[in-house]
Design a protein around this motif. Structure first.
Motif, PDB file in Angstrom:
ATOM      1  N   ASP A  64      87.442 -24.284  11.898  1.00  0.00           N
ATOM      2  CA  ASP A  64      88.385 -24.433  13.013  1.00  0.00           C
ATOM      3  C   ASP A  64      89.573 -23.487  12.874  1.00  0.00           C
ATOM      4  N   GLY A  65      90.064 -23.339  11.651  1.00  0.00           N
ATOM      5  CA  GLY A  65      91.190 -22.442  11.420  1.00  0.00           C
ATOM      6  C   GLY A  65      90.835 -20.998  11.741  1.00  0.00           C
ATOM      7  N   TYR A  66      89.622 -20.570  11.371  1.00  0.00           N
ATOM      8  CA  TYR A  66      89.223 -19.189  11.665  1.00  0.00           C
ATOM      9  C   TYR A  66      89.008 -18.991  13.154  1.00  0.00           C
ATOM     10  N   ARG A  67      88.500 -20.010  13.836  1.00  0.00           N
ATOM     11  CA  ARG A  67      88.327 -19.920  15.286  1.00  0.00           C
ATOM     12  C   ARG A  67      89.686 -19.731  15.963  1.00  0.00           C
ATOM     13  N   LEU A 126      90.643 -12.927   5.699  1.00  0.00           N
ATOM     14  CA  LEU A 126      91.080 -14.320   5.553  1.00  0.00           C
ATOM     15  C   LEU A 126      89.952 -15.308   5.807  1.00  0.00           C
ATOM     16  N   LEU A 127      88.732 -14.808   6.011  1.00  0.00           N
ATOM     17  CA  LEU A 127      87.612 -15.680   6.350  1.00  0.00           C
ATOM     18  C   LEU A 127      87.381 -16.755   5.294  1.00  0.00           C
ATOM     19  N   ARG A 128      87.348 -16.380   4.034  1.00  0.00           N
ATOM     20  CA  ARG A 128      87.080 -17.390   2.997  1.00  0.00           C
ATOM     21  C   ARG A 128      88.296 -18.256   2.688  1.00  0.00           C
ATOM     22  N   HIS A 129      89.449 -17.926   3.273  1.00  0.00           N
ATOM     23  CA  HIS A 129      90.660 -18.713   3.055  1.00  0.00           C
ATOM     24  C   HIS A 129      90.976 -19.614   4.241  1.00  0.00           C
TER      25      HIS A 129
END
Length: 175
Positions: A101-104, A94-97
């Motif tokens: 901040d969302g990935y953190r 999901l990294l590129r999605h």
């Protein structure tokens, strides 16, 4: 540990303007007939402090096709997000999605593992996906996840990138 009581507010806020049926305590003295009713009555009209062109207009209601596409996007992303939180899918997928901040937030939730133990006991059930669109380029989604006898809630926000027009997860949380 002691609890402290909250102090009373320092300022009382009242609505602006006069209350209905309330007159001014001292009525104005007699105004001469030649005096203008208001000091700026003969002056140039003032320009508004906030022109209407600068105010944000409410988002037009999306057409049926666009709303259906957003619902489908929210449902598909919710499925993949729950799989990541349960440990069945690596978070890197999901990294590129997601935004930074969302990935953190997502990686913090994966470390905490709110759905991981539930996934080991049985199958996760994805409940109805509820979505709302507070802005044309944003979708806020909430989904209930059944894990055995426990119920979890996963909430996330998808935002459309300005340049690439790609939807990305900007925030995620679970309870």
């Amino acid at each position: 540990m002691t609890q402290t009581a909250l102090a009373a507010p320092l300022v009382t806020i009242r609505p602006l303007g006069r209350r209905p049926g309330h007159s001014h305590p001292h009525p104005p003295a007699h105004t001469p007939a030649h005096a203008p009713a208001h000091p700026s009555a003969h002056a140039e009209p003032r320009t508004p402090r906030h022109p209407r062109a600068a105010c944000a207009l409410p988002a037009p209601p999306p057409d049926a096709d666009e709303a259906a596409a957003r619902r489908e996007l929210a449902r598909r992303f919710a499925q993949r997000l729950v799989e990541v939180l349960a440990g069945a899918r690596p978070a890197g997928q999901l990294l590129r999605h997601t935004t930074h901040d969302g990935y953190r937030q997502l990686s913090g939730l994966v470390r905490r593992g709110p759905l991981r133990s539930a996934a080991g006991r049985g199958r996760l059930g994805l409940g109805p996906v509820h979505d709302s669109s507070p802005a044309p380029d944003a979708v806020e989604v909430c989904v209930r996840v059944a894990a055995g006898h426990r119920q979890h809630v996963v909430a996330f926000r998808l935002e459309r990138h300005r340049r690439t027009e790609v939807w990305q997860c900007a925030a995620v949380d679970t309870r």
